[in-house]
Design a protein around this motif. Structure first.
Motif, PDB file in Angstrom:
ATOM      1  N   THR A  45       0.815  -1.221   0.000  1.00 16.60           N
ATOM      2  CA  THR A  45       0.000   0.000   0.000  1.00 16.60           C
ATOM      3  C   THR A  45       0.847   1.268   0.000  1.00 16.60           C
ATOM      4  O   THR A  45       0.387   2.322  -0.438  1.00 16.60           O
ATOM      5  CB  THR A  45      -0.925   0.013   1.231  1.00 16.60           C
TER       6      THR A  45
ATOM      7  N   TYR B  27       1.455   3.498  -3.209  1.00 15.14           N
ATOM      8  CA  TYR B  27       0.453   4.410  -3.763  1.00 15.14           C
ATOM      9  C   TYR B  27       0.517   5.790  -3.109  1.00 15.14           C
ATOM     10  O   TYR B  27      -0.261   6.672  -3.444  1.00 15.14           O
ATOM     11  CB  TYR B  27      -0.950   3.817  -3.594  1.00 15.14           C
TER      12      TYR B  27
ATOM     13  N   MET C 150      -2.942  -6.279  -1.273  1.00 14.62           N
ATOM     14  CA  MET C 150      -4.104  -5.420  -1.455  1.00 14.62           C
ATOM     15  C   MET C 150      -4.577  -5.411  -2.909  1.00 14.62           C
ATOM     16  O   MET C 150      -5.778  -5.345  -3.181  1.00 14.62           O
ATOM     17  CB  MET C 150      -3.780  -3.993  -1.005  1.00 14.62           C
TER      18      MET C 150
ATOM     19  N   VAL D 149     -10.044  -1.162   2.723  1.00 10.96           N
ATOM     20  CA  VAL D 149      -8.693  -0.854   2.244  1.00 10.96           C
ATOM     21  C   VAL D 149      -8.325   0.577   2.667  1.00 10.96           C
ATOM     22  O   VAL D 149      -9.213   1.403   2.893  1.00 10.96           O
ATOM     23  CB  VAL D 149      -8.588  -0.978   0.708  1.00 10.96           C
TER      24      VAL D 149
ATOM     25  N   LEU E  30      -5.433   3.836  -1.203  1.00 13.98           N
ATOM     26  CA  LEU E  30      -5.523   2.828  -2.259  1.00 13.98           C
ATOM     27  C   LEU E  30      -6.568   3.195  -3.304  1.00 13.98           C
ATOM     28  O   LEU E  30      -6.675   2.533  -4.343  1.00 13.98           O
ATOM     29  CB  LEU E  30      -5.843   1.454  -1.649  1.00 13.98           C
TER      30      LEU E  30
END
Length: 309
Positions: free
Chosen positions: A102, A105, A230, A246, A250
């Protein structure tokens, strides 16, 4: 036999000057001790290094063969002190960095690019790994620092930490889901939906926070599938297998057939932190300082941006 660096330095001076007097001046010594030193070196090596006459000094084949290796050894020896000093100051070395998927991002790619530009002599080795894997690699000495995701305040013991992000969890759901057209959902509307979630062992505190959210609303999650990454979880959501909690960041991952929805009623919150051992090497501390500086800069920019609005 061992040859001292001083002997090599004296040999190089004579070989480059081809004159004992000039070489002695260059070495800040008198000529007789230099002549004796060269004779001692020749005796140790068992070879004549110079052909001497009243008018000239010339290298013998043995001396010519020694010159370049001697120059290289002396240069390497002279480079040792700056090399050690750079390592001690964190300007040189290696950082083995773990990260959860994650983080990619957010700001991590920009931070890494800036660090490599500013510290070209520090080797930065990256490894994508979940918290459980990172902790094992810390224990085995194979990891120096790591970005992890966790519930607020739930950090592993024995580490220094820098919180780099705090964000709510949002609900990823199939665009075909009946609730997908709603702008914002309440907890009551989503608690009964089938859930895709990561295994507890890869992020125990965050897993427990999600379950606590359900429990606080008098419900039990209906877990239909587990997945580690993820991206995989979002792909499963796109197949309408279930919904998934999430991190808000994300939402940058645009997957066809998936929509992201914010949920009212105090949705679970997650934190992303950089962790490292208190006794980490100077190069690792240098990376930590870089992360702190980047985070401070990001917050200043965000503050200015909010003020402009």
């Amino acid at each position: 036999m061992s040859i001292e660096l001083r002997s090599l330095r004296q040999f190089i001076a004579v070989a480059e000057e081809l004159h004992f007097g000039r070489a002695a001046t260059r070495l800040h010594m008198t000529q007789p001790p230099l002549t004796m030193a060269i004779r001692k070196l020749e005796a140790e090596l068992g070879a004549t290094l110079f052909e001497r006459s009243s008018r000239s000094v010339q290298l013998t084949p043995a001396g010519a063969a020694l010159l370049q290796p001697a120059q290289r050894l002396l240069a390497e020896a002279q480079a040792l002190a700056p090399l050690v000093q750079a390592a001690a100051q964190g300007q040189r070395g290696r950082v083995r960095l773990g990260f959860v998927s994650t983080v990619g991002y957010g700001d991590l790619p920009r931070w890494l690019r800036a660090f490599r530009e500013q510290h070209p002599d520090i080797e930065l080795s990256l490894r994508e790994a979940t918290l459980d894997v990172q902790l094992r690699e810390f224990a085995s000495g194979d990891l120096d620092a790591g970005f992890i995701i966790h519930a607020p305040g739930a950090l592993p013991a024995g580490f220094e930490a820098l919180t780099v992000a705090r964000e709510p969890l949002v609900l990823a759901m199939s665009a075909e889901e009946a609730l997908a057209g709603r702008a914002r959902l309440s907890a009551k509307e989503v608690l009964a939906l089938a859930l895709v979630i990561f295994p507890r062992e890869i992020a125990p505190s965050l897993f427990d926070a999600v379950l606590a959210f359900y429990r606080d609303h008098g419900a039990t999650p209906r877990i239909v599938q587990e997945a580690i990454q993820m991206q995989t979880i979002v792909n499963l959501v796109s197949a309408d297998i279930g919904v998934a909690w999430v991190p808000e960041g994300l939402m940058e991952l645009q997957r066809s057939g998936v929509v992201y929805k914010r949920v009212r009623d105090a949705a679970p919150v997650c934190e992303t932190s950089l962790i490292w051992r208190p006794d980490a090497a100077p190069a690792v501390q240098r990376f930590v300082a870089h992360a702190k500086a980047q985070l401070k800069q990001h917050r200043q920019v965000s503050k200015v941006s909010r003020g402009a609005r």
